[in-house]
Design a protein around this motif. Structure first.
Motif, PDB file in Angstrom:
ATOM      1  N   ASN A 139       4.415  38.408  33.495  1.00 15.39           N
ATOM      2  CA  ASN A 139       4.113  37.131  34.147  1.00 15.39           C
ATOM      3  C   ASN A 139       5.347  36.545  34.830  1.00 15.39           C
ATOM      4  O   ASN A 139       5.249  35.955  35.913  1.00 15.39           O
ATOM      5  CB  ASN A 139       3.571  36.121  33.123  1.00 15.39           C
ATOM      6  N   GLU A 181       5.790  35.408  38.646  1.00 13.22           N
ATOM      7  CA  GLU A 181       6.086  34.005  38.932  1.00 13.22           C
ATOM      8  C   GLU A 181       7.411  33.794  39.641  1.00 13.22           C
ATOM      9  O   GLU A 181       7.670  32.713  40.164  1.00 13.22           O
ATOM     10  CB  GLU A 181       6.133  33.207  37.620  1.00 13.22           C
ATOM     11  N   ASP A 200      -2.342  33.955  33.216  1.00 14.00           N
ATOM     12  CA  ASP A 200      -1.244  33.249  33.857  1.00 14.00           C
ATOM     13  C   ASP A 200      -1.583  31.775  34.055  1.00 14.00           C
ATOM     14  O   ASP A 200      -0.770  30.881  33.751  1.00 14.00           O
ATOM     15  CB  ASP A 200      -0.946  33.918  35.199  1.00 14.00           C
TER      16      ASP A 200
END
Length: 210
Positions: free
Chosen positions: A41, A45, A81
């Motif tokens: 993640n 990100e 997420d």
């Protein structure tokens, strides 16, 4: 929460999860999967957080283009997420999350009951509701932080209400939102994180804004 605070909090969660893994003497820790997912993640990100730090505008299609559909297996990573980032927006929950970092892992057993809100092919929110007796229990309702207050959550509620069954939920900080779309308080329920307010929605009262 500003971006600096968000980064610091994410780092603290990561450290605590790693520390719990290190003290586990019985093989692979129950947090190992969470840590691996967290690393993935973070990679996804990185660009998003860099844009916010630099003050760059992120282009966003109009919320009027929003659609609702059933979630599919290919949505799971995005749902995880959204779930984690949306959960971190509630400052009042930070101490509990720091003590229980595993709570940031979405339960993908809810996938068969999940709906996603999509704009221009991108998942911007999701909800899951399963039938219990003669009502629907709303288990999840989360919006991508970049899309909060754009009607995503209320659109998901309206779609679920279309099934014609009363909707019930255990709420905490979202009480004001639920009341805004027609939910009423019915009592209190216990949870591992403390007491929660029980609310229900008569489907005839649903409103289409958040």
């Amino acid at each position: 929460m500003n971006m600096a605070e968000l980064k610091q909090f994410i780092l603290s969660i990561e450290i605590q999860a790693l520390e719990k893994t290190l003290v586990n003497k019985e093989g692979e820790s129950q947090f190992s999967l969470l840590i691996r997912e967290r690393i993935e993640n973070l990679k996804r990100e990185g660009k998003w957080m860099h844009q916010l730090d630099d003050g760059m505008a992120i282009s966003r299609p109009k919320a009027s283009d929003l659609g609702i559909r059933s979630a599919v297996i290919g949505d799971v990573d995005t749902i995880r997420d959204v779930y984690r980032r949306a959960s971190l927006t509630n400052k009042a929950d930070h101490d509990l999350i720091a003590a229980h970092p595993e709570w940031l892992a979405w339960n993908d057993a809810m996938l068969p009951f999940a709906l996603v809100a999509v704009v221009d092919g991108r998942v911007v929110g999701f909800a899951s509701a399963r039938q219990v007796d003669d009502f629907l229990e709303l288990e999840d309702l989360f919006t991508d932080p970049n899309w909060m207050r754009q009607g995503v959550a209320s659109a998901l509620i309206a779609d679920i209400a279309g099934r014609g069954l009363r909707i019930e939920v255990s709420a905490n900080h979202a009480k004001a939102f639920y009341e805004s779309v027609g939910f009423v308080v019915t009592g209190v329920a216990n949870s591992p994180g403390g007491p929660l307010i029980r609310m229900h929605l008569d489907v005839k009262r649903v409103r289409t804004y958040d």
